[in-house]
Design a protein around this motif. Sequence first.
Motif, short mmCIF file in Angstrom:
data_model
loop_
_atom_site.label_atom_id
_atom_site.label_comp_id
_atom_site.label_asym_id
_atom_site.label_seq_id
_atom_site.Cartn_x
_atom_site.Cartn_y
_atom_site.Cartn_z
N GLY A 60 31.64 32.79 55.56
CA GLY A 60 30.43 33.62 55.48
C GLY A 60 29.33 32.92 54.72
N ASP A 87 30.24 30.39 59.43
CA ASP A 87 29.58 31.69 59.57
C ASP A 87 29.54 32.02 61.06
OD1 ASP A 87 27.53 33.36 57.48
OD2 ASP A 87 27.28 33.78 59.62
N VAL A 114 35.30 34.53 61.15
CA VAL A 114 36.26 34.09 60.14
C VAL A 114 37.69 34.50 60.48
CG1 VAL A 114 36.09 36.11 58.62
CG2 VAL A 114 36.58 33.87 57.64
N ASN A 132 31.07 34.08 48.93
CA ASN A 132 30.08 34.72 48.06
C ASN A 132 29.41 35.86 48.83
OD1 ASN A 132 28.39 34.76 45.59
ND2 ASN A 132 26.75 34.38 47.05
#
Length: 231
Positions: A60, A87, A114, A132
Amino acid sequence: MNRCVEPEWLDELPEADPRAIGSRRDLRRLNQWMGNASIMASALGSLPIDGKPWRMVEVGAGDGSFLSRVARRLGAGWQGTRATLLDRQNVIAEDAGLGFRKLGWEVEVVTRDVLEWCEETGPRLGTVVIANLFLHHFGRNQLEALLRGIARRSSFFVAVEPRRSLFSLAFSRLVGLIACNAVTRHDAPVSVRAGFCGNELSRLWPGTEGWVIREHSAGPFSHLFVARAKV
Ligand SMILES: C[S@@+](CC[C@H](N)C(=O)[O-])C[C@H]1O[C@@H](n2cnc3c(N)ncnc32)[C@H](O)[C@@H]1O
């Protein structure tokens, strides 16, 4: 406050929509307010750097600017790191690659979901996975699958997520004051309500015996989870 996962507008807008571009710019500013690059760099700083170019995967990764800030903070000892920015949208900032090259990092961009990546195989030892402002997108079942995949594919994992607290929620409702756009003003409180507290991530992490785990609040608005394989 119970955890509640709702769709975020940024995830639903086309990559090139001006509102999405503006919101990704806001994210860079919010990461600074939250101190997330520094929280991430100090968690990674506990890894030995002697003679080892690490493989690092950011899941991500968005536009890559978060990892490039982290890389700058980690300094020269991390030269040679081979990083993958994963991503499902291809939104890498034009200047991100240049920043990494200056630091001596090699970077590849992977555009995919993912959960598909989690199903693949790859070297586990020497692989660091970071996330994050990402895990909070997932409800319990998907999060379990995601953490299982990460535990299978890495020997060190760090996540910095929104802290689910009344304080963070109050701040998230004020992001308009730092000129965040309508998308970010919607997504910020949604993210906090989907965020984490206590030892919620540790309880979902698979096979805790083989890992050293810590999970706690970090900075004013963030929640840190670190898992390190014992081998
Ligand atoms: C809130 S942004 C955070 C981006 C970056 N980590 C940062 O701090 O700037 C979340 C990112 O997760 C990505 N994302 C959401 N669901 C995903 C999935 N299932 N697979 C891969 N990426 C996903 C979105 O495209 C978005 O770029």
